[in-house]
Scaffold this motif. Structure first.
Motif, PDB file in Angstrom:
ATOM      1  N   SER A   1     -45.261 -71.050 -21.576  1.00  0.00           N
ATOM      2  CA  SER A   1     -43.907 -70.498 -21.714  1.00  0.00           C
ATOM      3  C   SER A   1     -43.704 -69.309 -20.779  1.00  0.00           C
ATOM      4  CB  SER A   1     -43.668 -70.077 -23.167  1.00  0.00           C
ATOM      5  OG  SER A   1     -42.444 -69.385 -23.296  1.00  0.00           O
ATOM      6  N   THR A   2     -44.674 -68.407 -20.745  1.00  0.00           N
ATOM      7  CA  THR A   2     -44.563 -67.227 -19.884  1.00  0.00           C
ATOM      8  C   THR A   2     -44.505 -67.622 -18.409  1.00  0.00           C
ATOM      9  OG1 THR A   2     -45.817 -65.935 -21.516  1.00  0.00           O
ATOM     10  CG2 THR A   2     -45.602 -65.011 -19.306  1.00  0.00           C
ATOM     11  N   THR A   3     -45.324 -68.607 -18.025  1.00  0.00           N
ATOM     12  CA  THR A   3     -45.339 -69.067 -16.633  1.00  0.00           C
ATOM     13  C   THR A   3     -43.972 -69.594 -16.218  1.00  0.00           C
ATOM     14  OG1 THR A   3     -47.685 -69.643 -16.787  1.00  0.00           O
ATOM     15  CG2 THR A   3     -46.408 -70.663 -15.012  1.00  0.00           C
ATOM     16  N   TRP A   4     -43.378 -70.405 -17.078  1.00  0.00           N
ATOM     17  CA  TRP A   4     -42.077 -70.976 -16.740  1.00  0.00           C
ATOM     18  C   TRP A   4     -40.956 -69.939 -16.760  1.00  0.00           C
ATOM     19  CZ3 TRP A   4     -40.543 -75.378 -14.591  1.00  0.00           C
ATOM     20  CH2 TRP A   4     -41.479 -76.409 -14.483  1.00  0.00           C
ATOM     21  N   LEU A   5     -41.023 -69.007 -17.704  1.00  0.00           N
ATOM     22  CA  LEU A   5     -40.004 -67.957 -17.719  1.00  0.00           C
ATOM     23  C   LEU A   5     -40.096 -67.098 -16.465  1.00  0.00           C
ATOM     24  CD1 LEU A   5     -39.876 -66.748 -21.444  1.00  0.00           C
ATOM     25  CD2 LEU A   5     -38.291 -68.255 -20.240  1.00  0.00           C
ATOM     26  N   LEU A   6     -41.301 -66.832 -15.999  1.00  0.00           N
ATOM     27  CA  LEU A   6     -41.458 -66.087 -14.745  1.00  0.00           C
ATOM     28  C   LEU A   6     -40.867 -66.860 -13.567  1.00  0.00           C
ATOM     29  CD1 LEU A   6     -45.072 -64.656 -15.151  1.00  0.00           C
ATOM     30  CD2 LEU A   6     -42.953 -63.316 -14.936  1.00  0.00           C
ATOM     31  N   ALA A   7     -41.019 -68.184 -13.599  1.00  0.00           N
ATOM     32  CA  ALA A   7     -40.445 -68.998 -12.529  1.00  0.00           C
ATOM     33  C   ALA A   7     -38.913 -68.918 -12.547  1.00  0.00           C
ATOM     34  CB  ALA A   7     -40.898 -70.448 -12.680  1.00  0.00           C
ATOM     35  N   TYR A   8     -38.324 -68.981 -13.738  1.00  0.00           N
ATOM     36  CA  TYR A   8     -36.871 -68.860 -13.832  1.00  0.00           C
ATOM     37  C   TYR A   8     -36.413 -67.463 -13.425  1.00  0.00           C
ATOM     38  CZ  TYR A   8     -36.054 -73.367 -16.074  1.00  0.00           C
ATOM     39  OH  TYR A   8     -35.945 -74.712 -16.318  1.00  0.00           O
ATOM     40  N   PHE A   9     -37.187 -66.447 -13.806  1.00  0.00           N
ATOM     41  CA  PHE A   9     -36.861 -65.078 -13.411  1.00  0.00           C
ATOM     42  C   PHE A   9     -36.873 -64.949 -11.888  1.00  0.00           C
ATOM     43  CE2 PHE A   9     -38.030 -60.744 -12.304  1.00  0.00           C
ATOM     44  CZ  PHE A   9     -37.156 -59.997 -13.072  1.00  0.00           C
ATOM     45  N   ALA A  10     -37.904 -65.514 -11.257  1.00  0.00           N
ATOM     46  CA  ALA A  10     -38.010 -65.448  -9.795  1.00  0.00           C
ATOM     47  C   ALA A  10     -36.845 -66.179  -9.125  1.00  0.00           C
ATOM     48  CB  ALA A  10     -39.339 -66.054  -9.349  1.00  0.00           C
ATOM     49  N   LEU A  11     -36.429 -67.298  -9.722  1.00  0.00           N
ATOM     50  CA  LEU A  11     -35.288 -68.034  -9.176  1.00  0.00           C
ATOM     51  C   LEU A  11     -34.025 -67.186  -9.217  1.00  0.00           C
ATOM     52  CD1 LEU A  11     -34.020 -70.670  -8.123  1.00  0.00           C
ATOM     53  CD2 LEU A  11     -33.717 -71.357 -10.518  1.00  0.00           C
ATOM     54  N   GLY A  12     -33.791 -66.530 -10.350  1.00  0.00           N
ATOM     55  CA  GLY A  12     -32.627 -65.656 -10.456  1.00  0.00           C
ATOM     56  C   GLY A  12     -32.698 -64.490  -9.493  1.00  0.00           C
ATOM     57  N   TRP A  13     -33.915 -63.958  -9.317  1.00  0.00           N
ATOM     58  CA  TRP A  13     -34.111 -62.837  -8.379  1.00  0.00           C
ATOM     59  C   TRP A  13     -33.754 -63.254  -6.958  1.00  0.00           C
ATOM     60  CZ3 TRP A  13     -36.485 -57.892  -9.451  1.00  0.00           C
ATOM     61  CH2 TRP A  13     -36.704 -57.120  -8.321  1.00  0.00           C
ATOM     62  N   GLN A  14     -34.163 -64.466  -6.581  1.00  0.00           N
ATOM     63  CA  GLN A  14     -33.882 -64.956  -5.237  1.00  0.00           C
ATOM     64  C   GLN A  14     -32.386 -65.148  -5.001  1.00  0.00           C
ATOM     65  OE1 GLN A  14     -35.925 -65.461  -2.556  1.00  0.00           O
ATOM     66  NE2 GLN A  14     -37.504 -64.459  -3.816  1.00  0.00           N
ATOM     67  N   VAL A  15     -31.685 -65.625  -6.012  1.00  0.00           N
ATOM     68  CA  VAL A  15     -30.231 -65.822  -5.861  1.00  0.00           C
ATOM     69  C   VAL A  15     -29.535 -64.473  -5.780  1.00  0.00           C
ATOM     70  CG1 VAL A  15     -28.150 -66.770  -6.919  1.00  0.00           C
ATOM     71  CG2 VAL A  15     -30.325 -68.031  -7.049  1.00  0.00           C
TER      72      VAL A  15
ATOM     73  N   PRO B   1     -25.003 -63.070  -5.691  1.00  0.00           N
ATOM     74  CA  PRO B   1     -24.022 -64.106  -6.048  1.00  0.00           C
ATOM     75  C   PRO B   1     -24.081 -64.489  -7.533  1.00  0.00           C
ATOM     76  CG  PRO B   1     -25.092 -64.650  -3.985  1.00  0.00           C
ATOM     77  CD  PRO B   1     -25.836 -63.485  -4.539  1.00  0.00           C
ATOM     78  N   ALA B   2     -25.306 -64.541  -8.096  1.00  0.00           N
ATOM     79  CA  ALA B   2     -25.442 -64.865  -9.509  1.00  0.00           C
ATOM     80  C   ALA B   2     -24.875 -63.749 -10.379  1.00  0.00           C
ATOM     81  CB  ALA B   2     -26.914 -65.105  -9.855  1.00  0.00           C
ATOM     82  N   VAL B   3     -25.067 -62.497  -9.957  1.00  0.00           N
ATOM     83  CA  VAL B   3     -24.521 -61.363 -10.709  1.00  0.00           C
ATOM     84  C   VAL B   3     -22.997 -61.422 -10.712  1.00  0.00           C
ATOM     85  CG1 VAL B   3     -24.304 -58.853 -10.788  1.00  0.00           C
ATOM     86  CG2 VAL B   3     -26.528 -59.900 -10.278  1.00  0.00           C
ATOM     87  N   ALA B   4     -22.420 -61.743  -9.572  1.00  0.00           N
ATOM     88  CA  ALA B   4     -20.960 -61.860  -9.494  1.00  0.00           C
ATOM     89  C   ALA B   4     -20.459 -62.972 -10.414  1.00  0.00           C
ATOM     90  CB  ALA B   4     -20.544 -62.143  -8.051  1.00  0.00           C
ATOM     91  N   LEU B   5     -21.197 -64.076 -10.467  1.00  0.00           N
ATOM     92  CA  LEU B   5     -20.810 -65.184 -11.344  1.00  0.00           C
ATOM     93  C   LEU B   5     -20.921 -64.776 -12.809  1.00  0.00           C
ATOM     94  CD1 LEU B   5     -19.965 -68.162 -11.514  1.00  0.00           C
ATOM     95  CD2 LEU B   5     -22.398 -68.762 -11.512  1.00  0.00           C
ATOM     96  N   LEU B   6     -21.949 -64.012 -13.142  1.00  0.00           N
ATOM     97  CA  LEU B   6     -22.119 -63.539 -14.517  1.00  0.00           C
ATOM     98  C   LEU B   6     -20.978 -62.622 -14.929  1.00  0.00           C
ATOM     99  CD1 LEU B   6     -25.960 -62.793 -14.621  1.00  0.00           C
ATOM    100  CD2 LEU B   6     -24.739 -64.485 -16.002  1.00  0.00           C
ATOM    101  N   LYS B   7     -20.513 -61.803 -14.007  1.00  0.00           N
ATOM    102  CA  LYS B   7     -19.391 -60.911 -14.322  1.00  0.00           C
ATOM    103  C   LYS B   7     -18.129 -61.706 -14.633  1.00  0.00           C
ATOM    104  CE  LYS B   7     -21.029 -56.920 -11.645  1.00  0.00           C
ATOM    105  NZ  LYS B   7     -20.764 -56.015 -10.478  1.00  0.00           N
ATOM    106  N   GLN B   8     -17.932 -62.798 -13.914  1.00  0.00           N
ATOM    107  CA  GLN B   8     -16.775 -63.654 -14.192  1.00  0.00           C
ATOM    108  C   GLN B   8     -16.939 -64.371 -15.528  1.00  0.00           C
ATOM    109  OE1 GLN B   8     -13.928 -63.719 -12.361  1.00  0.00           O
ATOM    110  NE2 GLN B   8     -14.944 -62.088 -11.190  1.00  0.00           N
ATOM    111  N   TYR B   9     -18.160 -64.823 -15.779  1.00  0.00           N
ATOM    112  CA  TYR B   9     -18.411 -65.518 -17.045  1.00  0.00           C
ATOM    113  C   TYR B   9     -18.234 -64.570 -18.237  1.00  0.00           C
ATOM    114  CZ  TYR B   9     -20.849 -67.986 -20.761  1.00  0.00           C
ATOM    115  OH  TYR B   9     -21.162 -68.589 -21.960  1.00  0.00           O
TER     116      TYR B   9
END
Length: 242
Positions: free
Chosen positions: A188-202, A205-213
């Motif tokens: 679980s920790t390994t996969w959550l780190l992978a998702y965290f890294a994916l969000g970090w790379q984006v 743009p992802a932060v801007a999308l979150l603000k709209q959401y």
């Protein structure tokens, strides 16, 4: 007509099956206390998952780190990674560790079901439809080939019930509870780190999308509540008609 005693239960030799002797049940014997408790936990897990959907939809827009800490949501973890890349998620690793624990909070129930009933729970799920039977058979073949490494593959986001099958088989094949929980936490920790890294790379743009959401998060939560209540009422009505 079958003979019944004063309590309404069928007497031995009456030819009528007991209530528990049903192919829709995972056990092959009269259920004891542990069987009933495990089934109650499985039912609770389903109800809890539905009840948490509105909260997940709401927190994803308003507070992704809190969403991760409370549920271990992978979408929330990716969102938190994007926020952290912009300096907007201090102490993110604390939320991530809490989320890793929360994401496995019910996994032991699948292991317990496998220990109690072997493949029984898989047979129940597979019996829902022909498509379900094919999907569970495919997932079971994969799980048997991978062995304990399947604990890490269980989190792969593909349209197969890998997680449930792998966890049930872990219990049915004799994996100890401690080993199961340790492997599950690491996976679980390994996969959550992978998702965290994916969000970090984006990042931005992802932060801007979150603000709209975030502007419509309240309405999303309300819509999910209406959907859950409506679908529950519809299912109950269909069962009554049947």
């Amino acid at each position: 007509m079958p003979t019944e005693d004063s309590a309404g239960a069928s007497l031995p030799g009456s030819g009528e099956k007991e209530w528990w002797d049903d192919p829709s049940m995972p056990w092959k014997h009269k259920p004891g206390r542990a069987d009933k408790q495990c089934m109650a936990w499985i039912l609770f897990m389903g109800v809890f998952g539905l009840a948490m959907l509105p909260l997940r939809g709401w927190l994803l827009g308003l507070n992704p780190p809190l969403l991760v800490a409370l549920t271990g949501a992978r979408s929330g973890t990716a969102a938190m990674g994007a926020l952290a890349s912009q300096g907007l998620a201090p102490h993110w690793w604390l939320y991530l560790m809490a989320g890793s624990l929360m994401s496995i909070k019910f996994d032991w129930i699948y292991w317990w079901a496998g220990k109690l009933w072997g493949r029984g729970m898989i047979e129940v799920w597979a019996g829902q439809s022909k498509r379900a039977a094919r999907n569970y058979a495919r997932a079971e073949r994969w799980a048997q080939k991978m062995g304990w490494l399947g604990m890490f593959v269980a989190y792969v986001p593909i349209p197969l019930p890998l997680m449930q099958v792998i966890f049930v088989l872990a219990g049915s094949t004799g994996m100890s509870w401690k080993k199961f929980m340790v492997l599950d936490f690491i996976a679980s920790t390994t996969w959550l780190l992978a998702y965290f890294a994916l969000g970090w790379q984006v990042g931005e743009p992802a932060v801007a999308l979150l603000k709209q959401y975030a502007k419509i998060a309240n309405w999303v939560a309300i819509g999910l509540v209406v959907f859950i209540v409506g679908s529950s009422m519809y299912s109950a009505r269909q069962k009554q008609q049947a």
